[in-house]
Write a protein that holds these residues in place. Structure first.
Motif, PDB file in Angstrom:
ATOM      1  N   GLY A  74       0.983  -1.195  -0.098  1.00 45.50           N
ATOM      2  CA  GLY A  74       0.251   0.262   0.042  1.00 45.50           C
ATOM      3  C   GLY A  74       0.565   1.286   0.233  1.00 45.50           C
ATOM      4  O   GLY A  74       0.549   1.996  -0.711  1.00 45.50           O
ATOM      5  N   HIS A  75       1.680   0.836   0.875  1.00 42.45           N
ATOM      6  CA  HIS A  75       2.477   2.698   0.966  1.00 42.45           C
ATOM      7  C   HIS A  75       3.384   2.739  -0.233  1.00 42.45           C
ATOM      8  O   HIS A  75       3.516   3.375  -0.870  1.00 42.45           O
ATOM      9  CB  HIS A  75       3.399   2.149   2.150  1.00 42.45           C
ATOM     10  N   ASN A  76       4.214   1.576  -0.609  1.00 37.56           N
ATOM     11  CA  ASN A  76       4.931   1.335  -2.064  1.00 37.56           C
ATOM     12  C   ASN A  76       3.980   2.141  -3.418  1.00 37.56           C
ATOM     13  O   ASN A  76       4.220   3.122  -4.344  1.00 37.56           O
ATOM     14  CB  ASN A  76       5.287   0.464  -2.854  1.00 37.56           C
ATOM     15  N   ARG A 174      12.339  11.227   1.089  1.00 35.71           N
ATOM     16  CA  ARG A 174      12.976  10.249  -0.383  1.00 35.71           C
ATOM     17  C   ARG A 174      13.794   9.291  -0.908  1.00 35.71           C
ATOM     18  O   ARG A 174      13.552   8.439  -1.859  1.00 35.71           O
ATOM     19  CB  ARG A 174      11.750  11.113  -1.040  1.00 35.71           C
ATOM     20  N   ALA A 175      14.862  10.210  -1.149  1.00 36.52           N
ATOM     21  CA  ALA A 175      16.141  10.155  -2.258  1.00 36.52           C
ATOM     22  C   ALA A 175      16.109   8.509  -1.139  1.00 36.52           C
ATOM     23  O   ALA A 175      17.013   7.494  -1.757  1.00 36.52           O
ATOM     24  CB  ALA A 175      17.352  10.334  -1.873  1.00 36.52           C
ATOM     25  N   ALA A 176      16.241   8.039  -0.021  1.00 39.99           N
ATOM     26  CA  ALA A 176      16.640   6.699   0.721  1.00 39.99           C
ATOM     27  C   ALA A 176      15.759   5.504   0.303  1.00 39.99           C
ATOM     28  O   ALA A 176      16.392   5.287   0.264  1.00 39.99           O
ATOM     29  CB  ALA A 176      16.877   7.237   2.471  1.00 39.99           C
ATOM     30  N   GLY A 181      14.635   0.875  -3.066  1.00 38.85           N
ATOM     31  CA  GLY A 181      13.304   0.357  -3.891  1.00 38.85           C
ATOM     32  C   GLY A 181      12.204   0.482  -2.402  1.00 38.85           C
ATOM     33  O   GLY A 181      11.289  -0.255  -2.793  1.00 38.85           O
ATOM     34  N   GLY A 182      11.670   1.152  -1.663  1.00 45.80           N
ATOM     35  CA  GLY A 182      10.750   1.166  -0.410  1.00 45.80           C
ATOM     36  C   GLY A 182      11.113  -0.079   0.500  1.00 45.80           C
ATOM     37  O   GLY A 182      11.835  -0.751   0.456  1.00 45.80           O
ATOM     38  N   PHE A 183       9.293  -0.497   0.475  1.00 46.31           N
ATOM     39  CA  PHE A 183       9.150  -1.938   1.314  1.00 46.31           C
ATOM     40  C   PHE A 183       9.292  -2.909   0.736  1.00 46.31           C
ATOM     41  O   PHE A 183       9.274  -3.037  -0.940  1.00 46.31           O
ATOM     42  CB  PHE A 183       7.795  -1.512   1.680  1.00 46.31           C
ATOM     43  N   ASP A 184      10.245  -3.993   0.825  1.00 49.78           N
ATOM     44  CA  ASP A 184       9.955  -5.606   0.545  1.00 49.78           C
ATOM     45  C   ASP A 184       8.437  -5.612   0.673  1.00 49.78           C
ATOM     46  O   ASP A 184       8.418  -6.148   1.615  1.00 49.78           O
ATOM     47  CB  ASP A 184      10.993  -6.231   1.653  1.00 49.78           C
ATOM     48  N   ASN A 198      17.186  -1.697   8.654  1.00 48.79           N
ATOM     49  CA  ASN A 198      18.385  -3.085   7.618  1.00 48.79           C
ATOM     50  C   ASN A 198      18.502  -2.805   6.708  1.00 48.79           C
ATOM     51  O   ASN A 198      20.095  -2.178   6.320  1.00 48.79           O
ATOM     52  CB  ASN A 198      18.099  -4.628   7.496  1.00 48.79           C
ATOM     53  N   SER A 199      17.600  -2.224   5.837  1.00 53.52           N
ATOM     54  CA  SER A 199      17.634  -1.898   5.121  1.00 53.52           C
ATOM     55  C   SER A 199      19.079  -0.630   4.092  1.00 53.52           C
ATOM     56  O   SER A 199      19.657  -0.761   3.449  1.00 53.52           O
ATOM     57  CB  SER A 199      16.648  -1.748   3.967  1.00 53.52           C
ATOM     58  N   LEU A 200      18.413   0.249   5.110  1.00 51.37           N
ATOM     59  CA  LEU A 200      18.602   1.671   4.979  1.00 51.37           C
ATOM     60  C   LEU A 200      20.338   2.077   5.803  1.00 51.37           C
ATOM     61  O   LEU A 200      20.923   2.498   5.188  1.00 51.37           O
ATOM     62  CB  LEU A 200      17.241   2.460   6.089  1.00 51.37           C
ATOM     63  N   LYS A 201      20.253   0.900   6.630  1.00 46.79           N
ATOM     64  CA  LYS A 201      21.763   1.347   7.195  1.00 46.79           C
ATOM     65  C   LYS A 201      22.518   0.763   6.557  1.00 46.79           C
ATOM     66  O   LYS A 201      23.842   1.185   5.884  1.00 46.79           O
ATOM     67  CB  LYS A 201      21.838   0.553   8.287  1.00 46.79           C
ATOM     68  N   THR A 202      22.411  -0.488   5.517  1.00 44.24           N
ATOM     69  CA  THR A 202      23.623  -1.325   4.659  1.00 44.24           C
ATOM     70  C   THR A 202      23.153  -0.641   3.139  1.00 44.24           C
ATOM     71  O   THR A 202      24.459  -0.568   2.550  1.00 44.24           O
ATOM     72  CB  THR A 202      22.543  -2.789   3.859  1.00 44.24           C
TER      73      THR A 202
END
Length: 250
Positions: A74-76, A174-176, A181-184, A198-202
């Protein structure tokens, strides 16, 4: 370019939407932040026509799905509607944004380019009593002294690098958001907090808890059955720990 898109995904939560939307509008009234509030009816068939009428002259847009795309889906979907906004504020429909919270988060992100995501202090309560507070222990001490003893302490500590943040109110760069790729969408429901952080830190971003911004998660109602809860929780848990074997990245 819009400064901010506020995203609210609703599934059987129509009764909360008006209070949530009003709190955002009231919080941003008089600010210099350009914004849109986007509502996504996520396949629950709630009729939002009366809300569309109520907010037809406001910066509020409504979108509908024929099926439940899940929290992340939904958020994507909403994130594609105004892709050029500087920030994205993902809110649960059963939240109330306290006065000044959005501007506090906005200003913090403007001043901290290393931040991919920040989140406010979350109160979880009903209308009668305080039940639970979600923020780091150092701020529990600070809050106790300031609220009950009227003693100001730790004046210089208003933010803290923190992981993971509770998903009721996420303020993304937004750039992050786009970079990861947004939500998995393999996580239909649950475990989004750990995965996003985790994705943002990676990807090299930092995540911050902002004490001075407050969002009240006052309803916190489950809109799915116990059977559905068990199913989605088990599936998401299995997928999350396959993707992140060590759990949350600290």
């Amino acid at each position: 370019m819009l400064d901010l898109v506020v995203q609210i995904v609703s599934y059987k939560t129509k009764k909360y939407l008006s209070d949530c939307i009003d709190s955002v509008i009231n919080d941003l009234r008089g600010s210099d932040i350009s914004y849109k509030i986007l509502i996504f009816e996520n396949g629950s068939r709630d009729n939002l026509a009366d809300l569309e009428e109520k907010y037809k002259n406001k910066q509020v847009n409504f979108y509908y799905s024929d099926k439940n795309l899940g929290f992340g889906g939904g958020h994507n979907s909403l994130a594609k509607k105004f892709p050029q906004s500087k920030y994205l504020f993902a809110l649960n429909p059963d939240t109330i944004v306290a006065e000044g919270a959005t501007k506090t988060l906005f200003d913090f992100m403007n001043g901290h380019l290393e931040a991919g995501l920040c989140g406010p202090k979350i109160f979880e309560e009903n209308f009668r009593s305080h039940k639970k507070v979600f923020w780091p222990k150092i701020f529990i001490i600070k809050d106790f002294f300031e609220r009950f003893l009227k003693i100001k302490i730790l004046k210089s500590i208003n933010v803290l690098e923190f992981n993971p943040l509770q998903g009721a109110a996420w303020f993304f760069r937004r750039a992050a958001f786009n970079k990861i790729g947004g939500f998995d969408e393999n996580l239909f429901l649950y475990f989004e907090e750990g995965d996003i952080c985790n994705s943002l830190k990676t990807a090299g971003y930092k995540i911050f808890f902002v004490y001075d911004a407050v969002v009240n998660h006052i309803y916190k109602s489950r809109t799915i059955s116990e059977e559905e809860f068990s199913k989605y929780f088990e599936e998401s848990s299995r997928y999350f720990y396959k993707k992140w074997p060590k759990g949350d990245i600290k």
